[in-house]
Design a protein around this motif. Structure first.
Motif, PDB file in Angstrom:
ATOM      1  N   GLY A 192       0.814  -1.211   0.000  1.00 50.67           N
ATOM      2  CA  GLY A 192       0.000   0.000   0.000  1.00 50.67           C
ATOM      3  C   GLY A 192       0.842   1.254   0.000  1.00 50.67           C
ATOM      4  N   VAL A 193       0.385   2.263  -0.715  1.00 50.37           N
ATOM      5  CA  VAL A 193       1.044   3.561  -0.774  1.00 50.37           C
ATOM      6  C   VAL A 193       0.018   4.640  -0.461  1.00 50.37           C
ATOM      7  CG1 VAL A 193       1.887   5.290  -2.429  1.00 50.37           C
ATOM      8  CG2 VAL A 193       2.995   3.062  -2.281  1.00 50.37           C
ATOM      9  N   LEU A 194       0.392   5.556   0.415  1.00 50.04           N
ATOM     10  CA  LEU A 194      -0.415   6.732   0.709  1.00 50.04           C
ATOM     11  C   LEU A 194       0.262   7.924   0.050  1.00 50.04           C
ATOM     12  CD1 LEU A 194      -2.948   7.405   2.509  1.00 50.04           C
ATOM     13  CD2 LEU A 194      -1.321   8.141   4.260  1.00 50.04           C
ATOM     14  N   SER A 195      -0.498   8.738  -0.660  1.00 54.51           N
ATOM     15  CA  SER A 195       0.100   9.867  -1.378  1.00 54.51           C
ATOM     16  C   SER A 195      -0.843  11.057  -1.361  1.00 54.51           C
ATOM     17  CB  SER A 195       0.422   9.483  -2.829  1.00 54.51           C
ATOM     18  OG  SER A 195      -0.760   9.167  -3.542  1.00 54.51           O
ATOM     19  N   ASP A 196      -0.270  12.238  -1.317  1.00 57.03           N
ATOM     20  CA  ASP A 196      -1.070  13.453  -1.390  1.00 57.03           C
ATOM     21  C   ASP A 196      -1.329  13.798  -2.849  1.00 57.03           C
ATOM     22  OD1 ASP A 196      -1.608  13.993   1.286  1.00 57.03           O
ATOM     23  OD2 ASP A 196       0.365  14.895   1.584  1.00 57.03           O
ATOM     24  N   THR A 197      -2.143  12.970  -3.456  1.00 56.23           N
ATOM     25  CA  THR A 197      -2.555  13.143  -4.846  1.00 56.23           C
ATOM     26  C   THR A 197      -4.060  12.932  -4.925  1.00 56.23           C
ATOM     27  OG1 THR A 197      -2.119  10.780  -5.268  1.00 56.23           O
ATOM     28  CG2 THR A 197      -0.352  12.333  -5.804  1.00 56.23           C
ATOM     29  N   PRO A 198      -4.744  13.590  -5.863  1.00 54.49           N
ATOM     30  CA  PRO A 198      -6.192  13.369  -5.988  1.00 54.49           C
ATOM     31  C   PRO A 198      -6.483  11.946  -6.437  1.00 54.49           C
ATOM     32  CG  PRO A 198      -5.371  14.728  -7.793  1.00 54.49           C
ATOM     33  CD  PRO A 198      -4.243  14.582  -6.819  1.00 54.49           C
ATOM     34  N   ARG A 219      -8.516   8.707   0.948  1.00 56.18           N
ATOM     35  CA  ARG A 219      -8.836   9.184   2.284  1.00 56.18           C
ATOM     36  C   ARG A 219      -9.580  10.516   2.220  1.00 56.18           C
ATOM     37  NH1 ARG A 219      -8.280   4.824   2.901  1.00 56.18           N
ATOM     38  NH2 ARG A 219      -6.827   3.621   4.167  1.00 56.18           N
ATOM     39  N   SER A 220      -9.360  11.260   1.140  1.00 55.96           N
ATOM     40  CA  SER A 220     -10.044  12.526   0.915  1.00 55.96           C
ATOM     41  C   SER A 220      -9.922  12.826  -0.576  1.00 55.96           C
ATOM     42  CB  SER A 220      -9.414  13.651   1.742  1.00 55.96           C
ATOM     43  OG  SER A 220      -8.121  13.967   1.248  1.00 55.96           O
ATOM     44  N   MET A 221     -10.387  13.989  -0.980  1.00 59.48           N
ATOM     45  CA  MET A 221     -10.281  14.356  -2.386  1.00 59.48           C
ATOM     46  C   MET A 221      -8.876  14.826  -2.759  1.00 59.48           C
ATOM     47  SD  MET A 221     -13.071  13.368  -3.439  1.00 59.48           S
ATOM     48  CE  MET A 221     -12.748  13.787  -5.152  1.00 59.48           C
ATOM     49  N   THR A 222      -7.981  14.883  -1.771  1.00 58.86           N
ATOM     50  CA  THR A 222      -6.591  15.267  -2.044  1.00 58.86           C
ATOM     51  C   THR A 222      -5.580  14.231  -1.556  1.00 58.86           C
ATOM     52  OG1 THR A 222      -6.479  16.513   0.033  1.00 58.86           O
ATOM     53  CG2 THR A 222      -7.127  17.731  -1.945  1.00 58.86           C
ATOM     54  N   ARG A 223      -6.056  13.169  -0.928  1.00 55.96           N
ATOM     55  CA  ARG A 223      -5.145  12.114  -0.433  1.00 55.96           C
ATOM     56  C   ARG A 223      -5.663  10.758  -0.889  1.00 55.96           C
ATOM     57  NH1 ARG A 223      -2.423  12.076   5.451  1.00 55.96           N
ATOM     58  NH2 ARG A 223      -1.259  13.685   4.316  1.00 55.96           N
ATOM     59  N   SER A 224      -4.787   9.989  -1.533  1.00 58.28           N
ATOM     60  CA  SER A 224      -5.166   8.698  -2.109  1.00 58.28           C
ATOM     61  C   SER A 224      -4.434   7.554  -1.420  1.00 58.28           C
ATOM     62  CB  SER A 224      -4.836   8.670  -3.613  1.00 58.28           C
ATOM     63  OG  SER A 224      -5.564   9.658  -4.308  1.00 58.28           O
ATOM     64  N   ARG A 225      -5.082   6.401  -1.449  1.00 59.26           N
ATOM     65  CA  ARG A 225      -4.498   5.162  -0.924  1.00 59.26           C
ATOM     66  C   ARG A 225      -4.618   4.120  -2.017  1.00 59.26           C
ATOM     67  NH1 ARG A 225      -0.782   3.244   2.648  1.00 59.26           N
ATOM     68  NH2 ARG A 225      -1.521   1.526   3.947  1.00 59.26           N
TER      69      ARG A 225
END
Length: 395
Positions: A192-198, A219-225
């Motif tokens: 798994g990778v967490l990134s501050d991308t849409p 996780r949000s509209m600006t953070r993806s998993r």
């Protein structure tokens, strides 16, 4: 003689993850004295990256404890998911099929909200408790012992709730002859990778590909998993960001692959996949809840939700015991929980079998998997069954 402290409470809760915190809040709201004991630090508990899909029942539990305000403000309501295979995506519309939805809100945020509520309530919580041990839970005077700052503390209580996860002391304290373990370990994990991308899409994409499973979550509209299937022997350190994004893109349909926005990872880890159940979930005055009693593969988004379901049953049983002198809820706790747990285990196993590439699968098995996917997306009845299980069966 070493310094020693003695404390008393009605319910000692071992573990300050979301299960323990939720149970503590439910009991606090009902006026039942409780103490939470956690072996790790608060920062460690808060730093764990876990699931982010909440069933309606879990949302309702958080509403009941008065900690759902931020969830309703920041959580993302999802009305369905998408299945991707053979280069094409197919949407499963939960709302149209069964009139219910799920909410995307990270476990870290749930934990943060429950921690804040605990602090506001003034109820005690002990972090960094060393050498935690459970005693006399098969009798009428159970206790929990731990060390903190060089002092040994004994907590006298009436019940113990073991909410300390798969590797915790609670299940390990039960004698082997008194418990039965059911387990299946899968030959792969999720990198798994967490990134501050849409996110690449408005809803989750579950992708089945000959090279392995992939999942696009958020996780949000600006953070993806994002996740990709890897062998169980793989190490996260072997994967550069560039390698991860290339692998993920190769397993998605062309439209999603083109839309994928990449960026630096802010967390990268591998989660092993296993199905695990320990029966029963009650041993005298010790009750197991959440990962202490069961593990599901993350494919069905059931881990946190099952823990919340356990805790609701346990809280209701304890409230009935103290307020109405009714023992039925506690007496039936294990049986009631296990009925729901095994249905969730079945669904998670089915989703895992449907979407992953198994290293020992022959040509026949792969054709059956393809036929299952084709049938699923072409059958309203099959789609409804998936929707019912994914959003959460009734309690």
């Amino acid at each position: 003689m070493a310094p020693h402290g003695t404390h008393a409470t009605r319910v000692a809760i071992v573990g300050a993850g979301p299960a323990g915190l939720l149970l503590g809040q439910l009991l606090t709201v009902a006026g039942i004295d409780n103490l939470i004991i956690e072996q790790r630090s608060a920062d460690y508990v808060l730093g764990r990256i876990r699931a982010g899909i909440l069933e309606c029942t879990t949302v309702e539990a958080l509403e009941r404890t008065g900690v759902a305000a931020r969830l309703h403000e920041e959580g993302l309501k999802h009305h369905g998911i998408e299945l991707s295979f053979n280069g094409t995506r197919h949407r499963i519309d939960f709302h149209a099929l069964i009139g219910r939805d799920v909410t995307v809100y990270g476990q870290t945020e749930v934990t943060r909200d429950l921690m804040a509520a605990r602090q506001a309530s003034g109820m005690p919580i002990v972090y960094e408790a060393e050498s935690v041990s459970l005693h006399e839970f098969d009798g009428s005077r159970p206790s929990v012992q731990y060390r903190k700052d060089g002092v040994t503390h004994t907590v006298q209580c009436e019940f113990i709730a073991g909410c300390d996860g798969f590797h915790g002391v609670s299940r390990a304290s039960v004698p082997e002859p008194s418990k039965q373990i059911f387990e299946r370990v899968y030959p792969f994990g999720w990198l798994g990778v967490l990134s501050d991308t849409p996110p690449v899409a408005d809803e989750l994409i579950y992708a089945s590909h000959p090279d392995g499973f992939a999942l696009c979550s958020m996780r949000s509209m600006t953070r993806s998993r994002y996740y990709v299937q890897v062998p169980s022997t793989e190490k996260a350190g072997n994967w550069s960001d560039e390698r991860f994004w290339k692998t993920l893109r190769s397993r998605l349909d062309p439209e999603a692959a083109d839309a994928l926005i990449t960026g630096p990872s802010i967390e990268k880890s591998i989660a092993p996949l296993r199905s695990f159940v320990c029966e029963p979930m009650r041993y005298g005055r010790l009750f197991l809840a959440g990962d202490a009693a069961h593990i599901v593969p993350p494919t069905g988004a059931k881990g946190l939700n099952l823990a919340a379901s356990d805790v609701l049953y346990l809280a209701d049983g304890l409230i009935a015991h103290y307020q109405e002198h009714d023992a039925n809820g506690l007496d039936q706790y294990s049986e009631t929980c296990l009925r729901r747990i095994w249905k969730a285990e079945r669904f998670s196993w089915w989703m895992t079998s449907l979407l992953h590439s198994f290293p020992d699968a022959d040509v026949f098995a792969r054709r059956i998997q393809q036929a299952e996917l084709d049938y699923l997306v072409g059958s309203e009845a099959a789609c409804r069954s998936l929707a019912e299980n994914y959003v959460g069966l009734p309690r």
